[in-house]
Design a protein around this motif. Sequence first.
Motif, short mmCIF file in Angstrom:
data_model
loop_
_atom_site.label_atom_id
_atom_site.label_comp_id
_atom_site.label_asym_id
_atom_site.label_seq_id
_atom_site.Cartn_x
_atom_site.Cartn_y
_atom_site.Cartn_z
N HIS A 1 0.83 -1.22 0.00
CA HIS A 1 0.00 0.00 0.00
C HIS A 1 0.86 1.26 0.00
CE1 HIS A 1 -4.00 -1.79 0.49
NE2 HIS A 1 -3.44 -2.68 1.31
N GLU B 1 -4.49 7.51 0.12
CA GLU B 1 -5.28 6.53 -0.63
C GLU B 1 -6.76 6.69 -0.28
OE1 GLU B 1 -4.84 1.80 -1.85
OE2 GLU B 1 -3.58 2.67 -0.27
N ALA C 1 -9.40 6.26 -1.81
CA ALA C 1 -10.31 5.23 -2.33
C ALA C 1 -10.63 4.17 -1.30
CB ALA C 1 -9.70 4.59 -3.58
N LEU C 2 -9.81 4.07 -0.25
CA LEU C 2 -10.06 3.08 0.80
C LEU C 2 -11.40 3.33 1.51
CD1 LEU C 2 -6.53 2.61 2.43
CD2 LEU C 2 -7.83 0.95 1.06
N ASP D 1 -13.82 1.19 -0.23
CA ASP D 1 -13.51 -0.24 -0.30
C ASP D 1 -14.68 -1.05 0.28
OD1 ASP D 1 -12.43 -2.89 0.67
OD2 ASP D 1 -10.60 -2.09 -0.25
#
Length: 424
Positions: free
Chosen positions: A337, A393, A395-396, A399
């Motif tokens: 990551h 990040e 976009a997590l 998720d």
Amino acid sequence: MNILILGATGFIGSVVAARLVADGHAVTGLGRNPTCARLKQPAIDWRRADLSRMTKPADWDEILKDQHVVVNCAGALQDGLSDDLSATQAEAMLALYSAAKRSSRPLIVQISARTAGAAGDLPFLATKRRADEALAASGLPHLILRPALVLGRNAHGGSALLRALAAFPLMLPLVHAESPVETLSVADVAEAVSRAVSGGISGDIDLAANEVPTLADLVSLHRQWLGLPPARVSSFAPWLARPVTWLADLSGLLGWRSPLRSTAMTVMSEGVRSSKTGSSLPTTPAAATLAANPSGVQDLWFARLYLLKPFVISGLSVFWLLSGLIPLLALEKTSAHFLPFMPGAAATALTLATCLIDIALGAAVLLRPLAKRALLGMLAVSFAYLAGASLLEPALWLDPLGPLVKVLPSILLTFIALATLDER
């Protein structure tokens, strides 16, 4: 009079201190952490001290100066990370008596307990008995009070457990349900101390109301006091409680003072009884004590949260331990990551660092002296993780497994743990 109270921040000690202040005495309160007590009872001269470190007569010389009375309300149930029974309940008291004999020879009022019976040889009562016998033989003016189970507006230890059991949903799960449990009001103890200070009583006196309810009766009475509908008592064999007792003893070794430890269970196996000889002091039955202090919604909250608290702490511990251990099983995949933002070696090092931090926090929260700092650390790290992940990040957040969303309930649980952490 000048009066020194040991354990003045405790359940009994705080009420005794308030009564003696109301009587017009100059009260000095001794406690390990009197910060909050200083705000709640500013009329008292608060001193910070740890009895377990006051085991030599010289440790008492300065604090005993000009004191006319010493009231010992300090005590502990079982040895553990937070308590040393031999030092606190015996060695410190013997040092106190020696120092008192060479100073102004103050009156010593000892709040003790019935030291015979099934638990008589356990450290809790053996150390109290040693101190009581030394006081009786010291030649100092003294009063030894042996109260039964003490009830009051507040609760701690056994009285807190009564409220928690009373709030149990659907049924009342009890061990030793038919054991007799004598009680009295904490105000009765304060009255006895007040009379001793004024010269009204001395010697060795048991304190208990005349009524002798069973444990089941007491829990049902507390359930009624909380405003909950009647529930059936489910009596369990003592061996079924052994796993709970073992866990409670383990928590004691870590500094948590659970009333379900083996010493308390041994005492309860034969009940709380006294000889009730040599006393004409007023005592208040349990029903009258509770009726004089009507419950509020805060009492119901406390009762329901009391048994949930260890699950909250242990749940947070497991969550953080697993959060640190699981990534170590797939270190390369986890560190991936960070690869878009740093070299591989740095990504691996950062992953290892965060795992070790999580493991350290999960272990530290189980240790009572470190629990508050661990909880604050969990909050700081959680917010740092959320901030860092949101920047690097984002976009997590979308998720499907919700790795960031799941952090939010753990933060709320951490705030609940902090809100309920204080024991008194």
